[in-house]
Design a protein around this motif. Structure first.
Motif, PDB file in Angstrom:
ATOM      1  N   GLU A 121      -5.023   5.668  -7.126  1.00 12.14           N
ATOM      2  CA  GLU A 121      -4.767   5.240  -5.748  1.00 12.14           C
ATOM      3  C   GLU A 121      -6.066   4.841  -5.046  1.00 12.14           C
ATOM      4  O   GLU A 121      -7.143   5.311  -5.376  1.00 12.14           O
ATOM      5  CB  GLU A 121      -4.108   6.356  -4.938  1.00 12.14           C
ATOM      6  N   VAL A 122      -5.921   3.969  -4.063  1.00  7.84           N
ATOM      7  CA  VAL A 122      -7.033   3.521  -3.227  1.00  7.84           C
ATOM      8  C   VAL A 122      -6.636   3.774  -1.782  1.00  7.84           C
ATOM      9  O   VAL A 122      -5.488   3.542  -1.389  1.00  7.84           O
ATOM     10  CB  VAL A 122      -7.306   2.013  -3.425  1.00  7.84           C
ATOM     11  N   MET A 175       0.848  -1.180   0.000  1.00 12.05           N
ATOM     12  CA  MET A 175       0.000   0.000   0.000  1.00 12.05           C
ATOM     13  C   MET A 175       0.888   1.236   0.000  1.00 12.05           C
ATOM     14  O   MET A 175       1.829   1.322   0.777  1.00 12.05           O
ATOM     15  CB  MET A 175      -0.904  -0.022   1.229  1.00 12.05           C
ATOM     16  N   PRO A 176       0.598   2.220  -0.848  1.00 13.93           N
ATOM     17  CA  PRO A 176       1.437   3.415  -0.897  1.00 13.93           C
ATOM     18  C   PRO A 176       1.292   4.265   0.361  1.00 13.93           C
ATOM     19  O   PRO A 176       0.304   4.171   1.072  1.00 13.93           O
ATOM     20  CB  PRO A 176       0.899   4.177  -2.120  1.00 13.93           C
ATOM     21  N   GLU A 177       2.293   5.059   0.611  1.00 16.23           N
ATOM     22  CA  GLU A 177       2.224   6.013   1.717  1.00 16.23           C
ATOM     23  C   GLU A 177       1.392   7.200   1.247  1.00 16.23           C
ATOM     24  O   GLU A 177       1.745   7.872   0.287  1.00 16.23           O
ATOM     25  CB  GLU A 177       3.629   6.482   2.103  1.00 16.23           C
ATOM     26  N   HIS A 178       0.276   7.429   1.896  1.00 15.51           N
ATOM     27  CA  HIS A 178      -0.615   8.519   1.510  1.00 15.51           C
ATOM     28  C   HIS A 178      -0.228   9.793   2.248  1.00 15.51           C
ATOM     29  O   HIS A 178       0.200   9.746   3.391  1.00 15.51           O
ATOM     30  CB  HIS A 178      -2.063   8.163   1.836  1.00 15.51           C
ATOM     31  N   GLN A 179      -0.418  10.904   1.571  1.00 18.87           N
ATOM     32  CA  GLN A 179      -0.197  12.197   2.208  1.00 18.87           C
ATOM     33  C   GLN A 179      -1.504  12.614   2.860  1.00 18.87           C
ATOM     34  O   GLN A 179      -2.530  12.700   2.182  1.00 18.87           O
ATOM     35  CB  GLN A 179       0.225  13.245   1.181  1.00 18.87           C
ATOM     36  N   TYR A 180      -1.455  12.841   4.168  1.00 16.66           N
ATOM     37  CA  TYR A 180      -2.662  13.291   4.850  1.00 16.66           C
ATOM     38  C   TYR A 180      -2.299  14.123   6.070  1.00 16.66           C
ATOM     39  O   TYR A 180      -1.180  14.055   6.578  1.00 16.66           O
ATOM     40  CB  TYR A 180      -3.547  12.105   5.257  1.00 16.66           C
ATOM     41  N   ARG A 225      -7.492  15.731   5.845  1.00 12.82           N
ATOM     42  CA  ARG A 225      -7.335  16.089   4.438  1.00 12.82           C
ATOM     43  C   ARG A 225      -6.367  15.084   3.825  1.00 12.82           C
ATOM     44  O   ARG A 225      -5.271  14.879   4.334  1.00 12.82           O
ATOM     45  CB  ARG A 225      -6.802  17.503   4.319  1.00 12.82           C
ATOM     46  N   VAL A 226      -6.785  14.433   2.724  1.00 14.77           N
ATOM     47  CA  VAL A 226      -5.997  13.395   2.073  1.00 14.77           C
ATOM     48  C   VAL A 226      -5.717  13.804   0.636  1.00 14.77           C
ATOM     49  O   VAL A 226      -6.603  14.300  -0.050  1.00 14.77           O
ATOM     50  CB  VAL A 226      -6.761  12.047   2.073  1.00 14.77           C
ATOM     51  N   VAL A 244     -13.810   3.093   1.721  1.00 18.77           N
ATOM     52  CA  VAL A 244     -12.784   2.843   0.712  1.00 18.77           C
ATOM     53  C   VAL A 244     -12.995   3.830  -0.428  1.00 18.77           C
ATOM     54  O   VAL A 244     -14.089   3.911  -0.988  1.00 18.77           O
ATOM     55  CB  VAL A 244     -12.847   1.396   0.188  1.00 18.77           C
ATOM     56  N   ILE A 245     -11.934   4.576  -0.741  1.00 19.37           N
ATOM     57  CA  ILE A 245     -12.006   5.587  -1.795  1.00 19.37           C
ATOM     58  C   ILE A 245     -10.992   5.218  -2.870  1.00 19.37           C
ATOM     59  O   ILE A 245      -9.834   4.966  -2.584  1.00 19.37           O
ATOM     60  CB  ILE A 245     -11.698   6.988  -1.234  1.00 19.37           C
ATOM     61  N   ARG A 246     -11.454   5.185  -4.111  1.00 20.80           N
ATOM     62  CA  ARG A 246     -10.590   4.886  -5.254  1.00 20.80           C
ATOM     63  C   ARG A 246     -10.700   6.065  -6.228  1.00 20.80           C
ATOM     64  O   ARG A 246     -11.799   6.467  -6.576  1.00 20.80           O
ATOM     65  CB  ARG A 246     -11.043   3.609  -5.946  1.00 20.80           C
ATOM     66  N   THR A 247      -9.562   6.588  -6.651  1.00 23.66           N
ATOM     67  CA  THR A 247      -9.581   7.697  -7.601  1.00 23.66           C
ATOM     68  C   THR A 247      -9.542   7.161  -9.020  1.00 23.66           C
ATOM     69  O   THR A 247      -8.804   6.243  -9.329  1.00 23.66           O
ATOM     70  CB  THR A 247      -8.390   8.649  -7.384  1.00 23.66           C
ATOM     71  N   ASN A 248     -10.367   7.738  -9.859  1.00 24.67           N
ATOM     72  CA  ASN A 248     -10.411   7.363 -11.264  1.00 24.67           C
ATOM     73  C   ASN A 248     -10.217   8.567 -12.176  1.00 24.67           C
ATOM     74  O   ASN A 248     -10.386   8.450 -13.377  1.00 24.67           O
ATOM     75  CB  ASN A 248     -11.745   6.693 -11.596  1.00 24.67           C
TER      76      ASN A 248
END
Length: 66
Positions: free
Chosen positions: A25-26, A1-6, A18-19, A56-60
Motif C-alpha cells: 500500500e501507498v 486509492m484504498p481506504e486506509h485505517q487510521y 496512527r496508520v 508519501v509512504i510505501r510499504t515493501n
C-alpha cells in the motif's frame, strides 16, 4: 486509492496519527495542514503557492505495518 485505517488523537497538545498499511500500500500524509481529509493529503497544498507536498509512504514488507 484504498481506504486506509487510521486514527488521530490529541494528547497534551500534540496530534498523533496512527496508520495501518498492508503490504504494497501507498499513503500520502498531509504536511500543509489544509487538507479537508486530514491526515490524508487531498492536494490542497497545490493552491497554497508553497513547496510543501505530502509525505508519501510505501510499504515493501511482507507483514502488515503499523
Amino acid at each position: 486509492m484504498p481506504e486506509h485505517q487510521y486514527s488521530t488523537s490529541k494528547t497534551r497538545g500534540k496530534i498523533r496519527t496512527r496508520v495501518t498499511l498492508k503490504h504494497g500500500e501507498v499513503i500520502s500524509l498531509c504536511r500543509c495542514w489544509h487538507s479537508k481529509n486530514f491526515p490524508l493529503c487531498d492536494s490542497s497544498h497545490k493552491d497554497l503557492g508553497d513547496e510543501k507536498g505530502p509525505v508519501v509512504i510505501r510499504t515493501n514488507c511482507e507483514d502488515d505495518f503499523v
